[in-house]
Design a protein around this motif. Structure first.
Motif, PDB file in Angstrom:
ATOM      1  N   GLU A   1       0.840  -1.192   0.000  1.00 40.65           N
ATOM      2  CA  GLU A   1       0.000   0.000   0.000  1.00 40.65           C
ATOM      3  C   GLU A   1       0.880   1.248   0.000  1.00 40.65           C
ATOM      4  OE1 GLU A   1      -3.290   0.177  -0.106  1.00 40.65           O
ATOM      5  OE2 GLU A   1      -3.675  -1.985  -0.017  1.00 40.65           O
ATOM      6  N   ASP A   2       0.337   2.355  -0.605  1.00 41.28           N
ATOM      7  CA  ASP A   2       1.028   3.633  -0.590  1.00 41.28           C
ATOM      8  C   ASP A   2       0.493   4.395   0.617  1.00 41.28           C
ATOM      9  OD1 ASP A   2       2.426   5.857  -1.112  1.00 41.28           O
ATOM     10  OD2 ASP A   2       1.258   6.497  -2.844  1.00 41.28           O
ATOM     11  N   ASN A   3       1.041   4.113   1.774  1.00 42.73           N
ATOM     12  CA  ASN A   3       0.520   4.639   3.039  1.00 42.73           C
ATOM     13  C   ASN A   3       1.018   6.064   3.271  1.00 42.73           C
ATOM     14  OD1 ASN A   3      -0.878   2.252   3.786  1.00 42.73           O
ATOM     15  ND2 ASN A   3       1.098   1.312   4.254  1.00 42.73           N
ATOM     16  N   VAL A   4       0.193   7.046   2.794  1.00 42.46           N
ATOM     17  CA  VAL A   4       0.562   8.459   2.899  1.00 42.46           C
ATOM     18  C   VAL A   4      -0.348   9.194   3.867  1.00 42.46           C
ATOM     19  CG1 VAL A   4       0.770  10.624   1.638  1.00 42.46           C
ATOM     20  CG2 VAL A   4       1.498   8.487   0.574  1.00 42.46           C
ATOM     21  N   ASN A   5      -1.642   9.028   3.737  1.00 38.27           N
ATOM     22  CA  ASN A   5      -2.611   9.787   4.527  1.00 38.27           C
ATOM     23  C   ASN A   5      -2.778   9.233   5.922  1.00 38.27           C
ATOM     24  OD1 ASN A   5      -3.207  11.565   2.402  1.00 38.27           O
ATOM     25  ND2 ASN A   5      -4.571  10.031   1.480  1.00 38.27           N
ATOM     26  N   ALA A   6      -3.182  10.093   6.820  1.00 33.13           N
ATOM     27  CA  ALA A   6      -3.400   9.680   8.195  1.00 33.13           C
ATOM     28  C   ALA A   6      -4.579   8.724   8.267  1.00 33.13           C
ATOM     29  CB  ALA A   6      -3.660  10.918   9.057  1.00 33.13           C
ATOM     30  N   GLY A   7      -4.530   7.850   9.240  1.00 34.08           N
ATOM     31  CA  GLY A   7      -5.595   6.883   9.423  1.00 34.08           C
ATOM     32  C   GLY A   7      -5.057   5.475   9.490  1.00 34.08           C
ATOM     33  N   GLU A   8      -5.923   4.517   9.334  1.00 36.00           N
ATOM     34  CA  GLU A   8      -5.498   3.109   9.371  1.00 36.00           C
ATOM     35  C   GLU A   8      -4.799   2.743   8.067  1.00 36.00           C
ATOM     36  OE1 GLU A   8      -8.163  -0.547   9.074  1.00 36.00           O
ATOM     37  OE2 GLU A   8      -7.839  -0.373  11.254  1.00 36.00           O
ATOM     38  N   ALA A   9      -3.656   2.112   8.205  1.00 40.73           N
ATOM     39  CA  ALA A   9      -2.862   1.734   7.034  1.00 40.73           C
ATOM     40  C   ALA A   9      -2.636   0.219   7.032  1.00 40.73           C
ATOM     41  CB  ALA A   9      -1.526   2.471   7.041  1.00 40.73           C
ATOM     42  N   LEU A  10      -2.302  -0.314   5.891  1.00 36.60           N
ATOM     43  CA  LEU A  10      -2.085  -1.760   5.735  1.00 36.60           C
ATOM     44  C   LEU A  10      -0.696  -2.008   5.151  1.00 36.60           C
ATOM     45  CD1 LEU A  10      -3.241  -4.705   5.715  1.00 36.60           C
ATOM     46  CD2 LEU A  10      -3.974  -4.230   3.347  1.00 36.60           C
ATOM     47  N   VAL A  11       0.003  -2.970   5.778  1.00 31.63           N
ATOM     48  CA  VAL A  11       1.303  -3.366   5.250  1.00 31.63           C
ATOM     49  C   VAL A  11       1.267  -4.876   4.970  1.00 31.63           C
ATOM     50  CG1 VAL A  11       2.286  -3.718   7.567  1.00 31.63           C
ATOM     51  CG2 VAL A  11       3.801  -3.371   5.592  1.00 31.63           C
ATOM     52  N   THR A  12       1.730  -5.266   3.826  1.00 31.63           N
ATOM     53  CA  THR A  12       1.772  -6.687   3.443  1.00 31.63           C
ATOM     54  C   THR A  12       3.220  -7.087   3.180  1.00 31.63           C
ATOM     55  OG1 THR A  12      -0.445  -6.532   2.466  1.00 31.63           O
ATOM     56  CG2 THR A  12       0.964  -8.404   1.793  1.00 31.63           C
ATOM     57  N   VAL A  13       3.618  -8.189   3.806  1.00 25.87           N
ATOM     58  CA  VAL A  13       4.981  -8.725   3.626  1.00 25.87           C
ATOM     59  C   VAL A  13       4.883 -10.029   2.827  1.00 25.87           C
ATOM     60  CG1 VAL A  13       7.061  -9.579   4.755  1.00 25.87           C
ATOM     61  CG2 VAL A  13       5.735  -7.713   5.777  1.00 25.87           C
ATOM     62  N   THR A  14       5.578 -10.122   1.704  1.00 27.49           N
ATOM     63  CA  THR A  14       5.547 -11.298   0.835  1.00 27.49           C
ATOM     64  C   THR A  14       6.954 -11.915   0.769  1.00 27.49           C
ATOM     65  OG1 THR A  14       3.780 -10.326  -0.491  1.00 27.49           O
ATOM     66  CG2 THR A  14       5.007 -12.177  -1.461  1.00 27.49           C
ATOM     67  N   GLY A  15       6.997 -13.214   0.998  1.00 30.38           N
ATOM     68  CA  GLY A  15       8.297 -13.901   1.008  1.00 30.38           C
ATOM     69  C   GLY A  15       8.942 -13.941  -0.378  1.00 30.38           C
ATOM     70  N   ARG A  16      10.261 -13.896  -0.406  1.00 35.32           N
ATOM     71  CA  ARG A  16      11.035 -13.997  -1.621  1.00 35.32           C
ATOM     72  C   ARG A  16      12.200 -14.972  -1.399  1.00 35.32           C
ATOM     73  NH1 ARG A  16       7.223 -11.864  -3.383  1.00 35.32           N
ATOM     74  NH2 ARG A  16       7.018  -9.953  -4.638  1.00 35.32           N
ATOM     75  N   GLY A  17      12.638 -15.508  -2.508  1.00 30.13           N
ATOM     76  CA  GLY A  17      13.783 -16.433  -2.426  1.00 30.13           C
ATOM     77  C   GLY A  17      13.437 -17.657  -1.608  1.00 30.13           C
ATOM     78  N   LYS A  18      14.282 -17.951  -0.603  1.00 29.77           N
ATOM     79  CA  LYS A  18      14.079 -19.154   0.204  1.00 29.77           C
ATOM     80  C   LYS A  18      12.838 -19.053   1.083  1.00 29.77           C
ATOM     81  CE  LYS A  18      17.271 -17.780   3.890  1.00 29.77           C
ATOM     82  NZ  LYS A  18      18.467 -18.210   4.672  1.00 29.77           N
ATOM     83  N   TYR A  19      12.254 -17.802   1.149  1.00 28.25           N
ATOM     84  CA  TYR A  19      11.032 -17.642   1.945  1.00 28.25           C
ATOM     85  C   TYR A  19       9.787 -17.567   1.065  1.00 28.25           C
ATOM     86  CZ  TYR A  19      14.345 -16.378   5.587  1.00 28.25           C
ATOM     87  OH  TYR A  19      15.397 -16.382   6.467  1.00 28.25           O
ATOM     88  N   GLU A  20       9.999 -17.852  -0.193  1.00 27.29           N
ATOM     89  CA  GLU A  20       8.882 -17.723  -1.134  1.00 27.29           C
ATOM     90  C   GLU A  20       7.722 -18.626  -0.769  1.00 27.29           C
ATOM     91  OE1 GLU A  20       8.119 -17.669  -5.948  1.00 27.29           O
ATOM     92  OE2 GLU A  20      10.109 -18.139  -5.163  1.00 27.29           O
ATOM     93  N   LEU A  21       8.080 -19.799  -0.260  1.00 26.91           N
ATOM     94  CA  LEU A  21       7.011 -20.738   0.088  1.00 26.91           C
ATOM     95  C   LEU A  21       6.243 -20.309   1.317  1.00 26.91           C
ATOM     96  CD1 LEU A  21       8.843 -24.144  -0.563  1.00 26.91           C
ATOM     97  CD2 LEU A  21       7.154 -22.992  -2.004  1.00 26.91           C
ATOM     98  N   ALA A  22       6.792 -19.307   2.057  1.00 21.64           N
ATOM     99  CA  ALA A  22       6.097 -18.843   3.270  1.00 21.64           C
ATOM    100  C   ALA A  22       4.872 -18.011   2.939  1.00 21.64           C
ATOM    101  CB  ALA A  22       7.056 -18.032   4.136  1.00 21.64           C
ATOM    102  N   GLY A  23       4.780 -17.578   1.738  1.00 20.98           N
ATOM    103  CA  GLY A  23       3.620 -16.781   1.340  1.00 20.98           C
ATOM    104  C   GLY A  23       3.738 -15.324   1.790  1.00 20.98           C
ATOM    105  N   SER A  24       2.618 -14.743   2.173  1.00 26.51           N
ATOM    106  CA  SER A  24       2.617 -13.332   2.583  1.00 26.51           C
ATOM    107  C   SER A  24       1.770 -13.138   3.843  1.00 26.51           C
ATOM    108  CB  SER A  24       2.074 -12.450   1.458  1.00 26.51           C
ATOM    109  OG  SER A  24       0.732 -12.802   1.165  1.00 26.51           O
ATOM    110  N   ALA A  25       2.062 -12.083   4.502  1.00 28.10           N
ATOM    111  CA  ALA A  25       1.308 -11.753   5.717  1.00 28.10           C
ATOM    112  C   ALA A  25       0.995 -10.251   5.722  1.00 28.10           C
ATOM    113  CB  ALA A  25       2.128 -12.113   6.951  1.00 28.10           C
ATOM    114  N   SER A  26      -0.200  -9.864   6.169  1.00 27.99           N
ATOM    115  CA  SER A  26      -0.621  -8.455   6.212  1.00 27.99           C
ATOM    116  C   SER A  26      -0.945  -8.032   7.640  1.00 27.99           C
ATOM    117  CB  SER A  26      -1.853  -8.232   5.328  1.00 27.99           C
ATOM    118  OG  SER A  26      -1.557  -8.516   3.982  1.00 27.99           O
ATOM    119  N   ARG A  27      -0.604  -6.786   7.929  1.00 27.74           N
ATOM    120  CA  ARG A  27      -0.930  -6.208   9.235  1.00 27.74           C
ATOM    121  C   ARG A  27      -1.390  -4.744   9.040  1.00 27.74           C
ATOM    122  NH1 ARG A  27      -0.445 -10.748  10.175  1.00 27.74           N
ATOM    123  NH2 ARG A  27       0.699 -11.819  11.867  1.00 27.74           N
TER     124      ARG A  27
END
Length: 297
Positions: A1-27
């Motif tokens: 997400e392009d988290n610029v404005n004030a308020g609730e924001a979302l961040v997503t982490v997606t695995g790469r390389g050896k962590y690719e199989l871990a998928g992604s997680a959002s907070r």
């Protein structure tokens, strides 16, 4: 997400390389509004008779919200003043409030002074309600119609500056007004006069009787032929008028006494007398013509 404005924001982490199989997680997380600042500069205005509004320099950072102003009577801002009451000369205190916007907090300034200075009437044309009054024995001063084209209130907007401490006597006087309260300065000079009052010559004629065929002239005292209801001002003189007057009667110019010529036969004789009061410094000269009858018996 392009988290610029004030308020609730979302961040997503997606695995790469050896962590690719871990998928992604959002907070989610919160982006707080940034602070804003606002300041107001002191301002001086001049009394106009209408309500005044602060229009001084305002600086702000952060929010693009609207700026509004609140007025107070004291520097601690404990006594609010309605915007409609910001009119009279004096010092007011202004607080600027900057409204919040989507990404910035609201802000409030420190108090700024708003000084309303008295309007100057220096050299303003003074117009009086009357330029001629009549002597009454009391102090006489005309009311002020306008100063610089504006109707002002005596004792509130101005005080009188008279050319004489006690303008009572007939004559010419001048005055100015000095601004007070919402006004300051000294107006131009305006002149007026106190005219002489009418002279209260209230005299009537009385009929007198004398014996006829006297061997010498007979003088009738003034009190027998004149009745003064009120003493006039100034010396009183008397003048016999030829028209309508008997030649058998003469008049003393200083006392008004009437003399009946000797050997005047029985009859009623008439003499016309002009009674004049000279007046004085405060009263006009005046006169009255009387027809006085002398009965010779």
């Amino acid at each position: 997400e392009d988290n610029v404005n004030a308020g609730e924001a979302l961040v997503t982490v997606t695995g790469r390389g050896k962590y690719e199989l871990a998928g992604s997680a959002s907070r989610t997380f919160n982006i707080a509004k940034a602070d804003s600042t606002v300041s107001a500069a002191s301002q001086k205005l001049v009394y106009t008779g209408s309500k005044l509004s602060y229009s001084g320099a305002v600086k702000s950072t952060g929010s693009a919200g609207a700026v509004t102003f609140a007025y107070f009577a004291d520097p601690s801002c404990a006594t609010p003043v309605k915007a409609s009451q910001v009119k009279d000369a004096g010092v007011y205190y202004v607080v600027a409030s900057l409204a919040a916007d989507a990404n910035h907090e609201a802000a409030v300034s420190q108090p700024a002074t708003l000084t309303v200075q008295p309007a100057s009437i220096k050299g303003a044309k003074l117009v009086l309600s009357k330029t001629s009054l009549t002597y009454t024995g009391k102090t006489r001063v005309p009311t002020v119609k306008s100063v610089g084209g504006v109707s002002l209130k005596a004792g509130v907007d101005y005080t009188l500056k008279l050319s004489s401490a006690s303008p009572k006597a007939a004559g010419s006087y001048a005055l100015r007004v000095r601004g007070t309260g919402n006004y300051t300065g000294l107006s131009t000079k305006a002149s007026y006069r106190i005219a002489k009052a009418a002279n209260p010559l209230k005299v009537t004629a009385k009929t007198a009787a004398v014996a006829g065929n006297q061997k010498k002239a007979v003088t009738v005292k003034p009190g027998k032929v004149y009745s003064f209801a009120k003493k006039p001002f100034g010396a009183v003189t008397y003048k016999r008028l030829a028209s309508g007057s008997s030649k058998r009667l003469s008049v003393n110019g200083k006392t008004g006494a009437i003399t009946v010529a000797k050997a005047t036969k029985k009859n009623t004789y008439r003499v016309r007398v002009k009674v004049s009061a000279r007046g004085d410094e405060n009263h006009k000269a005046t006169s009255k013509t009387l027809a006085i009858r002398i009965r010779v018996k």
